[in-house]
Design a protein around this motif. Structure first.
Motif, PDB file in Angstrom:
ATOM      1  N   UNK A 118       3.155  -1.938   8.492  1.00 47.36           N
ATOM      2  CA  UNK A 118       2.115  -1.257   7.716  1.00 47.36           C
ATOM      3  C   UNK A 118       2.593   0.104   7.221  1.00 47.36           C
ATOM      4  N   UNK A 119       3.369   0.775   8.037  1.00 50.74           N
ATOM      5  CA  UNK A 119       3.893   2.076   7.626  1.00 50.74           C
ATOM      6  C   UNK A 119       4.860   1.934   6.451  1.00 50.74           C
ATOM      7  N   UNK A 120       5.731   0.932   6.509  1.00 46.15           N
ATOM      8  CA  UNK A 120       6.657   0.701   5.397  1.00 46.15           C
ATOM      9  C   UNK A 120       5.901   0.265   4.143  1.00 46.15           C
ATOM     10  N   UNK A 121       4.840  -0.499   4.324  1.00 40.94           N
ATOM     11  CA  UNK A 121       4.024  -0.917   3.189  1.00 40.94           C
ATOM     12  C   UNK A 121       3.392   0.303   2.512  1.00 40.94           C
ATOM     13  N   UNK A 122       2.908   1.233   3.297  1.00 46.03           N
ATOM     14  CA  UNK A 122       2.315   2.449   2.731  1.00 46.03           C
ATOM     15  C   UNK A 122       3.365   3.276   2.001  1.00 46.03           C
ATOM     16  N   UNK A 123       4.565   3.375   2.580  1.00 41.90           N
ATOM     17  CA  UNK A 123       5.631   4.129   1.911  1.00 41.90           C
ATOM     18  C   UNK A 123       6.023   3.487   0.587  1.00 41.90           C
ATOM     19  N   UNK A 124       6.043   2.157   0.548  1.00 38.49           N
ATOM     20  CA  UNK A 124       6.353   1.467  -0.703  1.00 38.49           C
ATOM     21  C   UNK A 124       5.302   1.762  -1.765  1.00 38.49           C
TER      22      UNK A 124
END
Length: 524
Positions: free
Chosen positions: A251-257
């Motif tokens: 989820x954190x990587x999704x938000x960064x993307x």
């Protein structure tokens, strides 16, 4: 032959010995007596072997030696792990040869041996530049990823190998083919998702979202994103579980993307209205812009003529701004009538500063627009009604109309080629940005601490309006509840202490408070 014992069932002394089996049987009730046929083996070392294990054998009834049994079980374990990892049958011989070479043909047994076999399988795949995530191997073996990583390091060090770089693009391709969430998706959609995902994976590499991190969480994030683009409904929790990665990290990587895509969208005319919440609705325009930008060979920035952006589609998209930034399915040529003047050449935009329209032309365009305004309003109302019905399941412009897949970023490139490409954004690594923010926050705390110290040392020079900074806590009342709002925390107190002990501000900014306290405060 009768026995003197009594039957355990009828208690009669009518027990006889069965000639075939040697068991005692009651002739009255016919019940076989348990544990009544024990015969002692006498004869010493030359007597019958019994059920005891002799030295050099594998047990009762076995003709194999201990080593032969150990090798057989080890080879069976290797074959089982290769099957669970989904590798080809030819990989069995390679892994077996590596295990035999390292153990010098002794193989092994115990808890360490499956971890060792998993490490060899991972090294074999990495050596051939094939995708096999280490998290998947750790899950199949049943160990921690750190424990498996240490075993991989030992194997590589023993064989003196130099493994190639981890191929995250191949990992994405393998993930989208092997995830059960995408098993029922049509092959055409999977192929389109594959190209879009490769494009975004390589963009993430350029934006340093994969630098110094485990690669599979960003793969899971991009899988979910391209699935939403193509209206394939999946949950990030399910994808993360299928790829054996942490849901929170995914989820954190999704938000960064999403944050990176929002920054790219700022270059578009309506970019100031694009946020993380509505980036999916604008993803078609943003990715199309990135794709065309990456295909441009011009070094200029924000030049639509060099990028090759379709101005007709851009104008149509701007006109549909109020209905969720969706592309209109009507013919774009009908909208161009507002920009055509009778007996005048077609307008060409060769640069952002070379657009010249006379006053008569503008007046004619405006009058023509007013004449057709009711038609535009009615069309907008119809689109708004359709959009309200599809509020939760928004209708993204058909992928084949905005996604061409002709960009080189849709194919696997070298890292050097990816860095040289321009996708509309040159971002710093997230850790670098967070580090700068942390340094800036500490700098502000240092300045505030210096101000408080100066105000205490020289109260006559302090203004009355700044007296609130001296308070350590301020009581406020809200909703009939008494709360305490702390203005100065423990970090501020430590910074004040270090400043009073003449510690340089450059050292305080680094944040090593414990070391500085030991060196300058407690070591006196």
């Amino acid at each position: 032959m009768e026995s003197s014992g009594s039957c355990k069932n009828c208690s009669k002394r009518t027990l006889v010995v069965d000639g075939d089996t040697g068991n005692l049987v009651c002739s009255s009730c016919g019940v076989v007596q348990d544990f009544e046929n024990f015969q002692a083996h006498i004869g010493g070392i030359t007597g019958p072997a019994g059920t005891f294990v002799r030295v050099g054998t594998a047990g009762s009834g076995s003709v194999y030696s201990y080593k032969q049994t150990k090798v057989y079980q080890a080879q069976k374990l290797i074959e089982d792990l290769i099957f669970k990892l989904g590798l080809a049958a030819s990989r069995y011989d390679e892994v077996k040869a590596m295990v035999e070479r390292i153990t010098e043909g002794e193989y092994g047994q115990g808890r360490w041996f499956p971890i060792f076999v998993g490490a060899c399988a991972y090294v074999v795949m990495r050596k051939d530049k094939k995708s096999l995530p280490i998290v998947e191997v750790a899950n199949v073996v049943g160990c921690d990823i750190s424990e498996l990583g240490r075993m991989v390091h030992r194997v590589v060090d023993f064989l003196d190998l130099k493994l190639p770089e981890f191929d995250i693009v191949s990992s994405f391709e393998r993930a989208i083919r092997s995830c059960p969430s995408f098993s029922g998706v049509e092959e055409e959609i999977v192929g389109r998702m594959l190209k879009q995902g490769v494009f975004l994976v390589q963009c993430s590499m350029k934006w340093y979202l994969t630098t110094g991190r485990r690669p599979m969480p960003i793969v899971a994030a991009i899988l979910v994103f391209v699935a939403e683009l193509n209206q394939v409904h999946v949950k990030i929790e399910e994808v993360a579980k299928e790829l054996y990665v942490a849901v929170r990290t995914s989820k954190k990587r999704y938000k960064e993307l999403l944050e990176r895509l929002v920054k790219v969208a700022q270059l578009l005319p309506w970019g100031k209205d694009v946020t993380v919440k509505n980036i999916i609705r604008n993803a078609s325009s943003v990715i199309q812009y990135m794709e065309l930008k990456s295909s441009s060979r011009c070094g200029g920035k924000n030049r639509f003529d060099h990028v090759g952006f379709d101005l007709d589609d851009l104008v149509a998209d701007c006109l549909n701004k109020e209905i969720g930034y969706r592309y209109d399915t009507c013919d774009v040529e009908k909208d161009l009538q507002y920009f055509e003047v009778e007996n005048s050449p077609t307008l060409r935009i060769e640069g952002t500063n070379n657009l010249q329209i006379s006053h008569e032309c503008l007046a004619m365009i405006y009058s023509n627009f007013l004449d057709n305004l009711p038609l535009i309003k009615s069309s907008a109302e119809i689109e708004e009604a359709d959009w309200t019905k599809q509020e939760k399941g928004y209708d993204i412009y058909t992928c084949r109309e905005w996604w061409t897949g002709k960009s080189e970023m849709s194919k696997k490139l070298l890292l050097k080629q990816i860095i040289e490409k321009d996708v509309g954004l040159n971002a710093n690594p997230p850790s670098f940005d967070r580090g700068n923010l942390t340094y800036q926050r500490r700098r502000e705390k240092i300045n505030a601490a210096k101000s408080r110290i100066q105000r205490i040392l020289h109260p006559s020079e302090a203004g009355f309006g700044d007296g609130k900074d001296l308070c350590l806590a301020q009581c406020i009342s809200a909703n009939n509840k008494r709360k305490i709002q702390v203005d100065v925390d423990w970090e501020d107190l430590i910074i004040e202490t270090l400043l009073l002990h003449q510690v340089r501000e450059e050292e305080i900014e680094k944040g090593y408070y414990n070391a500085l306290l030991d060196l300058h405060v407690f070591n006196l």
